[in-house]
Design a protein around this motif. Structure first.
Motif, PDB file in Angstrom:
ATOM      1  N   LYS A   7     -65.288 -43.759  -3.082  1.00 30.95           N
ATOM      2  CA  LYS A   7     -66.284 -43.708  -2.013  1.00 30.95           C
ATOM      3  C   LYS A   7     -67.049 -45.021  -1.914  1.00 30.95           C
ATOM      4  CE  LYS A   7     -68.767 -41.441   1.093  1.00 30.95           C
ATOM      5  NZ  LYS A   7     -68.201 -40.815   2.307  1.00 30.95           N
ATOM      6  N   THR A   8     -67.614 -45.463  -3.016  1.00 28.61           N
ATOM      7  CA  THR A   8     -68.421 -46.681  -3.036  1.00 28.61           C
ATOM      8  C   THR A   8     -67.615 -47.900  -2.618  1.00 28.61           C
ATOM      9  OG1 THR A   8     -69.943 -45.863  -4.727  1.00 28.61           O
ATOM     10  CG2 THR A   8     -69.713 -48.253  -4.541  1.00 28.61           C
ATOM     11  N   CYS A   9     -66.371 -47.961  -3.045  1.00 26.98           N
ATOM     12  CA  CYS A   9     -65.545 -49.140  -2.799  1.00 26.98           C
ATOM     13  C   CYS A   9     -64.591 -48.973  -1.619  1.00 26.98           C
ATOM     14  CB  CYS A   9     -64.769 -49.492  -4.062  1.00 26.98           C
ATOM     15  SG  CYS A   9     -65.845 -49.940  -5.467  1.00 26.98           S
ATOM     16  N   ALA A  10     -64.789 -47.911  -0.834  1.00 30.78           N
ATOM     17  CA  ALA A  10     -63.988 -47.685   0.382  1.00 30.78           C
ATOM     18  C   ALA A  10     -62.499 -47.671   0.086  1.00 30.78           C
ATOM     19  CB  ALA A  10     -64.308 -48.747   1.430  1.00 30.78           C
ATOM     20  N   ARG A  11     -62.102 -46.910  -0.919  1.00 30.40           N
ATOM     21  CA  ARG A  11     -60.696 -46.810  -1.298  1.00 30.40           C
ATOM     22  C   ARG A  11     -60.120 -45.420  -1.025  1.00 30.40           C
ATOM     23  NH1 ARG A  11     -60.367 -51.348  -4.742  1.00 30.40           N
ATOM     24  NH2 ARG A  11     -61.880 -52.764  -3.817  1.00 30.40           N
ATOM     25  N   CYS A  12     -60.786 -44.643  -0.193  1.00 35.11           N
ATOM     26  CA  CYS A  12     -60.303 -43.291   0.102  1.00 35.11           C
ATOM     27  C   CYS A  12     -59.096 -43.359   1.016  1.00 35.11           C
ATOM     28  CB  CYS A  12     -61.391 -42.464   0.773  1.00 35.11           C
ATOM     29  SG  CYS A  12     -62.865 -42.266  -0.239  1.00 35.11           S
ATOM     30  N   SER A  13     -58.130 -42.509   0.757  1.00 37.75           N
ATOM     31  CA  SER A  13     -56.958 -42.457   1.623  1.00 37.75           C
ATOM     32  C   SER A  13     -57.285 -41.644   2.861  1.00 37.75           C
ATOM     33  CB  SER A  13     -55.776 -41.818   0.886  1.00 37.75           C
ATOM     34  OG  SER A  13     -56.046 -40.464   0.600  1.00 37.75           O
ATOM     35  N   SER A  14     -56.728 -42.029   3.985  1.00 35.40           N
ATOM     36  CA  SER A  14     -56.989 -41.298   5.232  1.00 35.40           C
ATOM     37  C   SER A  14     -56.428 -39.895   5.170  1.00 35.40           C
ATOM     38  CB  SER A  14     -56.384 -42.056   6.419  1.00 35.40           C
ATOM     39  OG  SER A  14     -54.982 -42.215   6.250  1.00 35.40           O
ATOM     40  N   SER A  15     -55.363 -39.690   4.402  1.00 32.99           N
ATOM     41  CA  SER A  15     -54.748 -38.369   4.320  1.00 32.99           C
ATOM     42  C   SER A  15     -55.669 -37.363   3.651  1.00 32.99           C
ATOM     43  CB  SER A  15     -53.427 -38.432   3.557  1.00 32.99           C
ATOM     44  OG  SER A  15     -53.615 -38.926   2.245  1.00 32.99           O
ATOM     45  N   SER A  16     -56.364 -37.786   2.570  1.00 29.87           N
ATOM     46  CA  SER A  16     -57.258 -36.855   1.889  1.00 29.87           C
ATOM     47  C   SER A  16     -58.451 -36.531   2.753  1.00 29.87           C
ATOM     48  CB  SER A  16     -57.731 -37.436   0.555  1.00 29.87           C
ATOM     49  OG  SER A  16     -58.513 -38.590   0.748  1.00 29.87           O
ATOM     50  N   THR A  17     -58.963 -37.520   3.490  1.00 31.75           N
ATOM     51  CA  THR A  17     -60.098 -37.282   4.365  1.00 31.75           C
ATOM     52  C   THR A  17     -59.721 -36.332   5.488  1.00 31.75           C
ATOM     53  OG1 THR A  17     -60.953 -39.487   3.896  1.00 31.75           O
ATOM     54  CG2 THR A  17     -61.804 -38.373   5.859  1.00 31.75           C
ATOM     55  N   THR A  18     -58.536 -36.520   6.057  1.00 26.29           N
ATOM     56  CA  THR A  18     -58.085 -35.637   7.126  1.00 26.29           C
ATOM     57  C   THR A  18     -57.911 -34.225   6.621  1.00 26.29           C
ATOM     58  OG1 THR A  18     -56.947 -37.465   8.219  1.00 26.29           O
ATOM     59  CG2 THR A  18     -56.281 -35.229   8.821  1.00 26.29           C
ATOM     60  N   ALA A  19     -57.310 -34.079   5.445  1.00 29.34           N
ATOM     61  CA  ALA A  19     -57.102 -32.737   4.894  1.00 29.34           C
ATOM     62  C   ALA A  19     -58.414 -32.046   4.615  1.00 29.34           C
ATOM     63  CB  ALA A  19     -56.291 -32.842   3.600  1.00 29.34           C
ATOM     64  N   ALA A  20     -59.371 -32.804   4.100  1.00 29.07           N
ATOM     65  CA  ALA A  20     -60.663 -32.215   3.788  1.00 29.07           C
ATOM     66  C   ALA A  20     -61.385 -31.805   5.053  1.00 29.07           C
ATOM     67  CB  ALA A  20     -61.515 -33.212   3.007  1.00 29.07           C
ATOM     68  N   SER A  21     -61.293 -32.633   6.091  1.00 27.41           N
ATOM     69  CA  SER A  21     -61.950 -32.286   7.338  1.00 27.41           C
ATOM     70  C   SER A  21     -61.389 -31.014   7.914  1.00 27.41           C
ATOM     71  CB  SER A  21     -61.794 -33.428   8.354  1.00 27.41           C
ATOM     72  OG  SER A  21     -62.401 -34.607   7.862  1.00 27.41           O
ATOM     73  N   ALA A  22     -60.079 -30.842   7.829  1.00 28.48           N
ATOM     74  CA  ALA A  22     -59.459 -29.628   8.333  1.00 28.48           C
ATOM     75  C   ALA A  22     -59.914 -28.416   7.539  1.00 28.48           C
ATOM     76  CB  ALA A  22     -57.938 -29.752   8.263  1.00 28.48           C
ATOM     77  N   GLY A  23     -60.029 -28.590   6.216  1.00 26.51           N
ATOM     78  CA  GLY A  23     -60.451 -27.482   5.383  1.00 26.51           C
ATOM     79  C   GLY A  23     -61.892 -27.106   5.605  1.00 26.51           C
ATOM     80  N   SER A  24     -62.779 -28.093   5.768  1.00 28.17           N
ATOM     81  CA  SER A  24     -64.192 -27.796   5.886  1.00 28.17           C
ATOM     82  C   SER A  24     -64.569 -27.297   7.261  1.00 28.17           C
ATOM     83  CB  SER A  24     -65.023 -29.054   5.576  1.00 28.17           C
ATOM     84  OG  SER A  24     -64.738 -30.080   6.489  1.00 28.17           O
ATOM     85  N   SER A  25     -63.794 -27.639   8.276  1.00 25.66           N
ATOM     86  CA  SER A  25     -64.130 -27.175   9.606  1.00 25.66           C
ATOM     87  C   SER A  25     -63.538 -25.820   9.914  1.00 25.66           C
ATOM     88  CB  SER A  25     -63.627 -28.190  10.657  1.00 25.66           C
ATOM     89  OG  SER A  25     -62.214 -28.281  10.598  1.00 25.66           O
ATOM     90  N   GLY A  26     -62.692 -25.310   8.992  1.00 25.92           N
ATOM     91  CA  GLY A  26     -62.137 -23.983   9.186  1.00 25.92           C
ATOM     92  C   GLY A  26     -60.950 -24.005  10.113  1.00 25.92           C
ATOM     93  N   SER A  27     -60.883 -23.050  11.020  1.00 26.11           N
ATOM     94  CA  SER A  27     -59.737 -22.879  11.889  1.00 26.11           C
ATOM     95  C   SER A  27     -59.685 -23.918  12.994  1.00 26.11           C
ATOM     96  CB  SER A  27     -59.800 -21.469  12.496  1.00 26.11           C
ATOM     97  OG  SER A  27     -58.829 -21.320  13.485  1.00 26.11           O
ATOM     98  N   SER A  28     -58.486 -24.142  13.525  1.00 26.21           N
ATOM     99  CA  SER A  28     -58.316 -25.061  14.640  1.00 26.21           C
ATOM    100  C   SER A  28     -58.216 -24.312  15.959  1.00 26.21           C
ATOM    101  CB  SER A  28     -57.048 -25.905  14.422  1.00 26.21           C
ATOM    102  OG  SER A  28     -55.908 -25.063  14.301  1.00 26.21           O
ATOM    103  N   CYS A  29     -58.752 -23.106  15.998  1.00 28.10           N
ATOM    104  CA  CYS A  29     -58.673 -22.287  17.208  1.00 28.10           C
ATOM    105  C   CYS A  29     -59.374 -22.957  18.375  1.00 28.10           C
ATOM    106  CB  CYS A  29     -59.331 -20.929  16.971  1.00 28.10           C
ATOM    107  SG  CYS A  29     -58.506 -19.930  15.737  1.00 28.10           S
ATOM    108  N   THR A  30     -58.865 -22.736  19.561  1.00 30.32           N
ATOM    109  CA  THR A  30     -59.528 -23.216  20.777  1.00 30.32           C
ATOM    110  C   THR A  30     -60.153 -22.073  21.556  1.00 30.32           C
ATOM    111  OG1 THR A  30     -57.431 -23.071  21.986  1.00 30.32           O
ATOM    112  CG2 THR A  30     -57.990 -25.189  20.972  1.00 30.32           C
ATOM    113  N   SER A  31     -59.864 -20.821  21.182  1.00 33.71           N
ATOM    114  CA  SER A  31     -60.479 -19.660  21.823  1.00 33.71           C
ATOM    115  C   SER A  31     -60.632 -18.566  20.782  1.00 33.71           C
ATOM    116  CB  SER A  31     -59.629 -19.163  23.000  1.00 33.71           C
ATOM    117  OG  SER A  31     -58.349 -18.748  22.551  1.00 33.71           O
ATOM    118  N   TYR A  32     -61.519 -17.610  21.077  1.00 38.59           N
ATOM    119  CA  TYR A  32     -61.836 -16.579  20.104  1.00 38.59           C
ATOM    120  C   TYR A  32     -61.847 -15.204  20.779  1.00 38.59           C
ATOM    121  CZ  TYR A  32     -63.582 -20.762  17.770  1.00 38.59           C
ATOM    122  OH  TYR A  32     -63.682 -22.009  17.226  1.00 38.59           O
ATOM    123  N   ILE A  33     -61.649 -14.172  19.972  1.00 39.83           N
ATOM    124  CA  ILE A  33     -61.744 -12.806  20.466  1.00 39.83           C
ATOM    125  C   ILE A  33     -63.178 -12.561  20.918  1.00 39.83           C
ATOM    126  CG2 ILE A  33     -61.498 -10.370  19.838  1.00 39.83           C
ATOM    127  CD1 ILE A  33     -59.549 -11.279  17.648  1.00 39.83           C
TER     128      ILE A  33
END
Length: 256
Positions: free
Chosen positions: A193-219
């Motif tokens: 984090k401090t040295c800006a060595r994070c891989s884009s793949s881990s950040t993308t995966a984490a964002s998907a996990g923390s935001s939950g579903s990728s739904c565009t509509s809901y019941i």
């Protein structure tokens, strides 16, 4: 019958001393504060927060698994007669620890990676840890911090980190190590984090996990009172099952 139970649980007459707002609580035999209810620091000093949000005389400080009454000023402007969203917003911003609202702050208020089933088939990522059992020591451990940031960010206040944290917590004390000869293997592993060595793949995966579903509509919500239920913690409180949330307030709770 379920509807009646839900209404009863969301009323201010439930067993236990916590009333008015049930966010950052869990339910056993009564509502008690969750592990992340008081895990953060107040923005104002603790002394100021005690003045702004006084406990009832003789009540102990708020703590996980306790049912101390939440200070009424944390959620009401008229001594607890009605809920006031502006009062709660100020409490979350200024004195979240004193009000037991840490889980509502931006650092803790996100979704963790969760197993999901579709037609009884497991879909989506599987968390590598049980997010509910993560300890404060694990939040500081070089062995666990990256995994927690990616799979269970709300457990340690990593919601704003994008899945990327330093494995060694004092990396930022001396940022010169980011460019130091002979330190690159170390910083690439422990100071991402401090040295800006994070891989884009881990950040993308984490964002998907923390935001939950990728739904565009809901019941559509089946209940007309979902907005008020959500304010009281229906969408986030573990007392209610995922099936109950979907059945009554899928749109309000943003559930597929």
């Amino acid at each position: 019958m379920i509807a009646l139970l839900l209404i009863a649980a969301l009323s201010t007459t439930v067993l236990g001393a916590i009333t008015g707002d049930y966010n950052c609580t869990t339910y056993a035999t009564s509502f008690v504060y969750s592990p992340t209810a008081t895990i953060c620091a107040n923005t104002y000093s603790d002394a100021v927060c005690k003045v702004l949000y006084p406990l009832a005389s003789g009540d102990p400080d708020l703590a996980p698994n306790a049912d101390t009454a939440r200070p009424v000023n944390c959620w009401s402007g008229d001594a607890g007669t009605t809920f006031n969203a502006d009062m709660k917003k100020a409490a979350v911003a200024n004195c979240p620890k004193s009000c037991g609202f840490c889980c509502q702050t931006s650092a803790y208020n996100c979704k963790n990676v969760q197993c999901e089933l579709a037609d009884n088939v497991l879909v989506g990522p599987v968390p590598r840890l049980n997010c509910a059992t993560i300890t404060a020591a694990q939040c500081l451990s070089s062995q666990w911090r990256t995994i927690i940031a990616q799979d269970c960010p709300s457990a340690c206040g990593f919601c704003n980190e994008g899945g990327c944290v330093d494995d060694v917590i004092d990396c930022a004390n001396d940022i010169s190590i980011c460019n130091a000869v002979g330190m690159q293997t170390f910083v690439n592993t422990y100071c991402k984090k401090t040295c800006a060595r994070c891989s884009s793949s881990s950040t993308t995966a984490a964002s998907a996990g923390s935001s939950g579903s990728s739904c565009t509509s809901y019941i559509a919500d089946s209940s007309t009172v979902c907005a008020s239920w959500a304010v009281n913690g229906f969408c986030t409180n573990t007392f209610y099952t995922l099936a109950q949330r979907k059945a009554y307030c899928a749109t309000t709770c943003k559930l597929c």
